[in-house]
Design a protein around this motif. Structure first.
Motif, mmCIF file in Angstrom:
data_model
loop_
_atom_site.group_PDB
_atom_site.id
_atom_site.type_symbol
_atom_site.label_atom_id
_atom_site.label_comp_id
_atom_site.label_asym_id
_atom_site.label_seq_id
_atom_site.Cartn_x
_atom_site.Cartn_y
_atom_site.Cartn_z
ATOM 1 N N PRO A 88 0.846 -1.192 0.000
ATOM 2 C CA PRO A 88 0.000 0.000 0.000
ATOM 3 C C PRO A 88 0.887 1.249 0.000
ATOM 4 C CG PRO A 88 -0.667 -1.548 1.717
ATOM 5 C CD PRO A 88 0.666 -2.012 1.205
ATOM 6 N N GLY A 89 0.253 2.391 -0.195
ATOM 7 C CA GLY A 89 1.014 3.636 -0.128
ATOM 8 C C GLY A 89 1.017 4.424 -1.413
ATOM 9 N N SER A 90 0.147 4.063 -2.365
ATOM 10 C CA SER A 90 0.062 4.844 -3.593
ATOM 11 C C SER A 90 -0.715 6.145 -3.311
ATOM 12 C CB SER A 90 -0.629 4.027 -4.683
ATOM 13 O OG SER A 90 -1.907 3.606 -4.253
ATOM 14 N N PRO A 91 -0.504 7.213 -4.099
ATOM 15 C CA PRO A 91 0.296 7.215 -5.312
ATOM 16 C C PRO A 91 1.793 7.059 -5.037
ATOM 17 C CG PRO A 91 -0.436 9.443 -4.815
ATOM 18 C CD PRO A 91 -1.133 8.538 -3.856
ATOM 19 N N TYR A 92 2.411 6.178 -5.789
ATOM 20 C CA TYR A 92 3.842 5.952 -5.664
ATOM 21 C C TYR A 92 4.618 7.093 -6.317
ATOM 22 C CZ TYR A 92 2.127 1.161 -4.951
ATOM 23 O OH TYR A 92 1.459 0.059 -4.513
ATOM 24 N N LYS A 93 5.864 7.212 -5.956
ATOM 25 C CA LYS A 93 6.705 8.228 -6.589
ATOM 26 C C LYS A 93 6.892 7.934 -8.075
ATOM 27 C CE LYS A 93 9.086 9.640 -2.385
ATOM 28 N NZ LYS A 93 10.384 9.743 -1.655
ATOM 29 N N SER A 94 6.864 6.644 -8.441
ATOM 30 C CA SER A 94 6.941 6.263 -9.853
ATOM 31 C C SER A 94 5.940 5.153 -10.131
ATOM 32 C CB SER A 94 8.345 5.806 -10.242
ATOM 33 O OG SER A 94 8.346 5.311 -11.578
ATOM 34 N N MET A 95 4.829 5.514 -10.749
ATOM 35 C CA MET A 95 3.847 4.507 -11.142
ATOM 36 C C MET A 95 4.476 3.502 -12.100
ATOM 37 S SD MET A 95 0.408 4.834 -13.457
ATOM 38 C CE MET A 95 1.420 4.837 -14.951
ATOM 39 N N ASN A 96 5.243 4.008 -13.078
ATOM 40 C CA ASN A 96 5.826 3.127 -14.080
ATOM 41 C C ASN A 96 6.897 2.225 -13.490
ATOM 42 O OD1 ASN A 96 4.440 3.922 -16.646
ATOM 43 N ND2 ASN A 96 5.192 5.915 -16.005
ATOM 44 N N GLY A 97 7.629 2.714 -12.481
ATOM 45 C CA GLY A 97 8.600 1.871 -11.806
ATOM 46 C C GLY A 97 7.920 0.704 -11.113
ATOM 47 N N ALA A 98 6.809 0.976 -10.431
ATOM 48 C CA ALA A 98 6.058 -0.088 -9.763
ATOM 49 C C ALA A 98 5.553 -1.104 -10.781
ATOM 50 C CB ALA A 98 4.898 0.509 -8.978
ATOM 51 N N ILE A 99 5.033 -0.619 -11.898
ATOM 52 C CA ILE A 99 4.511 -1.510 -12.931
ATOM 53 C C ILE A 99 5.625 -2.357 -13.539
ATOM 54 C CG2 ILE A 99 3.510 -1.515 -15.256
ATOM 55 C CD1 ILE A 99 1.676 0.757 -14.294
ATOM 56 N N ASN A 100 6.787 -1.764 -13.741
ATOM 57 C CA ASN A 100 7.932 -2.528 -14.273
ATOM 58 C C ASN A 100 8.331 -3.657 -13.322
ATOM 59 O OD1 ASN A 100 8.113 -0.909 -16.549
ATOM 60 N ND2 ASN A 100 9.706 0.409 -15.685
ATOM 61 N N ALA A 101 8.326 -3.365 -12.018
ATOM 62 C CA ALA A 101 8.696 -4.384 -11.037
ATOM 63 C C ALA A 101 7.660 -5.505 -10.999
ATOM 64 C CB ALA A 101 8.847 -3.748 -9.658
ATOM 65 N N ILE A 102 6.388 -5.151 -11.094
ATOM 66 C CA ILE A 102 5.325 -6.159 -11.113
ATOM 67 C C ILE A 102 5.456 -7.038 -12.361
ATOM 68 C CG2 ILE A 102 2.832 -6.517 -11.285
ATOM 69 C CD1 ILE A 102 2.566 -3.858 -9.643
ATOM 70 N N ARG A 103 5.765 -6.417 -13.483
ATOM 71 C CA ARG A 103 5.942 -7.187 -14.716
ATOM 72 C C ARG A 103 7.090 -8.188 -14.558
ATOM 73 N NH1 ARG A 103 6.828 -4.827 -20.896
ATOM 74 N NH2 ARG A 103 6.645 -6.873 -21.926
ATOM 75 N N PHE A 104 8.162 -7.765 -13.930
ATOM 76 C CA PHE A 104 9.284 -8.674 -13.687
ATOM 77 C C PHE A 104 8.823 -9.888 -12.884
ATOM 78 C CE2 PHE A 104 12.589 -10.339 -10.954
ATOM 79 C CZ PHE A 104 13.672 -10.498 -11.802
ATOM 80 N N ALA A 105 8.063 -9.642 -11.823
ATOM 81 C CA ALA A 105 7.585 -10.747 -10.987
ATOM 82 C C ALA A 105 6.694 -11.689 -11.783
ATOM 83 C CB ALA A 105 6.829 -10.186 -9.782
ATOM 84 N N ARG A 106 5.779 -11.116 -12.545
ATOM 85 C CA ARG A 106 4.831 -11.947 -13.304
ATOM 86 C C ARG A 106 5.536 -12.773 -14.378
ATOM 87 N NH1 ARG A 106 2.720 -11.265 -18.048
ATOM 88 N NH2 ARG A 106 3.262 -9.041 -18.185
#
Length: 237
Positions: A64-82
């Motif tokens: 939790p804690g959004s809005p994140y400082k970098s939405m795209n950074g969070a999405i990139n990390a999630i993509r890596f996990a998936r």
């Protein structure tokens, strides 16, 4: 002797109650199952250009804690996990960003590919909840055909929320029929819990399971997540 399980927490740590609860919930489950565990907070901007640092972890949790400082950074990390089948848990803001990542990179939805897409405005995908769930506790129905039913051992659960945004039902359906299943719904049959069941453990919850965890009763979802991270670690060693 088993090596230490390393958990990377995707989020911009600021000491808010949900961040402290995330740390404590991991400790609760580790203690219950005698797992040597350590965690590290990973600022979202870290992943704007590279995700290589994620390779050292055995599980990733988008906090939790959004809005994140970098939405795209969070999405990139999630993509890596998936894409690399790392055990993944996304709670509250992590839920919202997990479905955006899937819509952007799997479903190829044009609006979600825009790097300036704002998930905190009403759009066709992420919408303000008709009733805010900040500080609320609500009942959720679990799909009995899902792995999550086995984890909870019940078709009805009660969980705590702290959010104001959810998913458009049309987007829920689109995700569901393309592999990111809606497996937990509220009284209005809106998505509250989702999973990619082809992955070892990939779960997104709009609620925050860490808020219900205690040393005496670690949360079953977090127990399963940490066990998956342990197994992932063992498979690499």
């Amino acid at each position: 002797m088993e090596s230490t399980v390393k958990i990377g927490i995707i989020g911009d740590y600021d000491g808010r109650p949900s961040h402290l609860a995330t740390e404590e919930a991991l400790k609760h489950s580790a203690r219950k199952f005698n797992i040597a565990m350590e965690y590290e907070w990973l600022p979202t901007a870290t992943f704007d250009d590279s995700q290589q640092v994620l390779e050292k972890f055995n599980g990733l949790w988008c906090s939790p804690g959004s809005p994140y400082k970098s939405m795209n950074g969070a999405i990139n990390a999630i993509r890596f996990a998936r894409e690399n089948n790392y055990p993944f848990l996304g709670t509250c803001g992590g839920f919202q960003h997990a479905v955006i990542e899937y819509g952007r990179n799997v479903l190829q939805i044009d609006a979600l590919k825009d790097i300036h897409y704002n998930p905190y405005e009403n759009t066709d995908y992420i919408t303000a909840l008709s009733c805010s769930l900040i500080g609320e506790t609500r009942r959720i129905t679990i799909d009995k055909t899902s792995k999550l039913y086995g984890i909870y051992g019940s078709s009805e659960i009660v969980e705590k929320y702290n959010c104001s945004f959810g998913l458009n039902k049309d987007f829920e359906y689109l995700l569901h029929k393309n592999g990111f299943r809606v497996v937990g719904t509220d009284e209005n049959r809106e998505a509250r819990l989702m999973t990619i069941e082809n992955n070892t453990f990939f779960v997104a919850s709009l609620f925050q399971p860490q808020l219900s965890s205690t040393y005496e009763n670690p949360h079953p979802l977090i127990n399963e997540y940490l066990d998956s991270a342990k197994n992932f670690n063992n498979s690499r060693n």
